[in-house]
Design an enzyme around this catalytic site. Structure first.
Site, PDB file in Angstrom:
ATOM      1  N   HIS A 191       0.844  -1.205   0.000  1.00  0.00           N
ATOM      2  CA  HIS A 191       0.000   0.000   0.000  1.00  0.00           C
ATOM      3  C   HIS A 191       0.879   1.255   0.000  1.00  0.00           C
ATOM      4  O   HIS A 191       0.626   2.209  -0.712  1.00  0.00           O
ATOM      5  CB  HIS A 191      -0.885   0.058   1.248  1.00  0.00           C
ATOM      6  CG  HIS A 191      -1.862  -1.058   1.392  1.00  0.00           C
ATOM      7  ND1 HIS A 191      -2.001  -1.780   2.551  1.00  0.00           N
ATOM      8  CD2 HIS A 191      -2.768  -1.586   0.526  1.00  0.00           C
ATOM      9  CE1 HIS A 191      -2.955  -2.688   2.396  1.00  0.00           C
ATOM     10  NE2 HIS A 191      -3.434  -2.594   1.186  1.00  0.00           N
TER      11      HIS A 191
ATOM     12  N   ARG B 121      -1.746  -6.516  -8.196  1.00  0.00           N
ATOM     13  CA  ARG B 121      -0.656  -7.432  -7.874  1.00  0.00           C
ATOM     14  C   ARG B 121      -0.549  -8.598  -8.847  1.00  0.00           C
ATOM     15  O   ARG B 121       0.521  -9.101  -9.109  1.00  0.00           O
ATOM     16  CB  ARG B 121      -0.858  -8.013  -6.465  1.00  0.00           C
ATOM     17  CG  ARG B 121      -0.594  -7.037  -5.363  1.00  0.00           C
ATOM     18  CD  ARG B 121      -1.084  -7.543  -4.045  1.00  0.00           C
ATOM     19  NE  ARG B 121      -2.537  -7.549  -4.005  1.00  0.00           N
ATOM     20  CZ  ARG B 121      -3.263  -7.722  -2.928  1.00  0.00           C
ATOM     21  NH1 ARG B 121      -2.677  -7.968  -1.784  1.00  0.00           N
ATOM     22  NH2 ARG B 121      -4.572  -7.685  -2.971  1.00  0.00           N
TER      23      ARG B 121
ATOM     24  N   LYS C 247     -17.708  -7.052   8.140  1.00  0.00           N
ATOM     25  CA  LYS C 247     -16.344  -7.576   8.131  1.00  0.00           C
ATOM     26  C   LYS C 247     -15.730  -7.538   9.521  1.00  0.00           C
ATOM     27  O   LYS C 247     -15.960  -6.589  10.271  1.00  0.00           O
ATOM     28  CB  LYS C 247     -15.492  -6.729   7.181  1.00  0.00           C
ATOM     29  CG  LYS C 247     -14.797  -7.534   6.087  1.00  0.00           C
ATOM     30  CD  LYS C 247     -14.181  -6.598   5.082  1.00  0.00           C
ATOM     31  CE  LYS C 247     -13.000  -7.243   4.387  1.00  0.00           C
ATOM     32  NZ  LYS C 247     -12.457  -6.394   3.325  1.00  0.00           N
TER      33      LYS C 247
ATOM     34  N   SER D 123      -2.449  -7.721   3.294  1.00  0.00           N
ATOM     35  CA  SER D 123      -2.770  -7.532   4.712  1.00  0.00           C
ATOM     36  C   SER D 123      -3.072  -8.873   5.373  1.00  0.00           C
ATOM     37  O   SER D 123      -2.740  -9.087   6.535  1.00  0.00           O
ATOM     38  CB  SER D 123      -3.972  -6.594   4.864  1.00  0.00           C
ATOM     39  OG  SER D 123      -3.647  -5.304   4.405  1.00  0.00           O
TER      40      SER D 123
HETATM   41  P1  ADP Z   1      -9.525  -4.301  -0.018  1.00  0.00           P
HETATM   42  O1  ADP Z   1     -10.233  -4.753   1.210  1.00  0.00           O
HETATM   43  O2  ADP Z   1     -10.262  -3.293  -0.836  1.00  0.00           O
HETATM   44  O3  ADP Z   1      -8.911  -5.411  -0.843  1.00  0.00           O
HETATM   45  P2  ADP Z   1      -6.850  -3.712   0.764  1.00  0.00           P
HETATM   46  O4  ADP Z   1      -6.490  -2.856   1.923  1.00  0.00           O
HETATM   47  O5  ADP Z   1      -6.490  -5.134   0.834  1.00  0.00           O
HETATM   48  O6  ADP Z   1      -8.363  -3.456   0.579  1.00  0.00           O
HETATM   49  O7  ADP Z   1      -6.230  -3.118  -0.591  1.00  0.00           O
HETATM   50  C1  ADP Z   1      -6.438  -1.819  -1.026  1.00  0.00           C
HETATM   51  C2  ADP Z   1      -5.730  -1.575  -2.337  1.00  0.00           C
HETATM   52  O8  ADP Z   1      -4.339  -1.807  -2.190  1.00  0.00           O
HETATM   53  C3  ADP Z   1      -6.144  -2.472  -3.491  1.00  0.00           C
HETATM   54  O9  ADP Z   1      -6.109  -1.729  -4.696  1.00  0.00           O
HETATM   55  C4  ADP Z   1      -5.095  -3.520  -3.531  1.00  0.00           C
HETATM   56  O10 ADP Z   1      -4.941  -4.084  -4.831  1.00  0.00           O
HETATM   57  C5  ADP Z   1      -3.888  -2.708  -3.156  1.00  0.00           C
HETATM   58  N1  ADP Z   1      -2.834  -3.548  -2.584  1.00  0.00           N
HETATM   59  C6  ADP Z   1      -2.943  -4.457  -1.626  1.00  0.00           C
HETATM   60  N2  ADP Z   1      -1.755  -5.061  -1.376  1.00  0.00           N
HETATM   61  C7  ADP Z   1      -0.878  -4.496  -2.231  1.00  0.00           C
HETATM   62  C8  ADP Z   1       0.525  -4.698  -2.512  1.00  0.00           C
HETATM   63  N3  ADP Z   1       1.249  -5.616  -1.873  1.00  0.00           N
HETATM   64  N4  ADP Z   1       1.083  -3.941  -3.447  1.00  0.00           N
HETATM   65  C9  ADP Z   1       0.345  -2.999  -4.088  1.00  0.00           C
HETATM   66  N5  ADP Z   1      -0.959  -2.790  -3.916  1.00  0.00           N
HETATM   67  C10 ADP Z   1      -1.571  -3.522  -2.994  1.00  0.00           C
END
Ligand code: ADP
Length: 151
Positions: free
Chosen positions: A17, A90, A41, A127
């Site tokens: 992120h 990703r 959630k 995450s």
């Molecule tokens: P959600 O619950 O919407 O999936 P996340 O917090 O998991 O929320 O992800 C938010 C955004 O960050 C999404 O666009 C996701 O693709 C991106 N994202 C998550 N992990 C990574 C990573 N390792 N590298 C780049 N982008 C990421």
């Protein structure tokens, strides 16, 4: 002013992120990191903790703001005057999922989704992997910004 909303759960924010937000800053005048609140959630970190981790990570970056929201991301975009949604990609699974959401958002509004491919060195991070490592006592610190520390 070009404003982008970067929506997600951020439970917790990861280096993946972080990379997308940093790169978003070079493309937009302002990046609003928006933590979506979904009553159905279950989260590992409270909303307040997730907010603090992100605020602390970008305390020296005036172009990054952090907020929380409920409801549709496009409604938040309209509220804050953002014409863009920023998302990270990703892998092909992310693409398929994001494609449907981006098309839907375009049908419902004029808001464009801008995708950045993740940096190769953080593309494996999610995450949910961070939460698994944490639950099992592993060294999660290599996967997250310094601001994410669990006492
Ligand atoms: P959600 O619950 O919407 O999936 P996340 O917090 O998991 O929320 O992800 C938010 C955004 O960050 C999404 O666009 C996701 O693709 C991106 N994202 C998550 N992990 C990574 C990573 N390792 N590298 C780049 N982008 C990421």
């Amino acid at each position: 002013m070009k404003i982008a909303v970067f929506p997600g759960s951020f439970d917790p924010i990861t280096l993946g992120h972080y990379d997308i937000i940093k790169r978003g800053v070079s493309l937009f005048d302002k990046v609003i990191v928006a933590i979506g609140v979904n009553a159905e959630k279950k989260y590992m970190f409270t909303l307040e903790e997730r907010l603090q981790f992100i605020k602390e990570s970008f305390k020296d970056e005036p172009k990054v703001e952090v907020t929380t929201y409920q409801g549709l991301t496009i409604d938040l975009c309209k509220k804050v005057g953002a014409k863009f949604i920023l998302r990270g990609l990703r892998n092909p699974a992310d693409f398929e999922f994001e494609k449907a959401i981006a098309h839907t958002n375009r049908r419902l509004s004029k808001i464009e989704t801008v995708f950045l491919l993740t940096a190769a060195n953080t593309s494996y991070i999610s995450s949910s992997i961070v939460r698994d490592v944490l639950r099992n006592g592993g060294d999660y610190t290599i996967l997250v910004p310094d601001a994410v520390r669990v006492k």
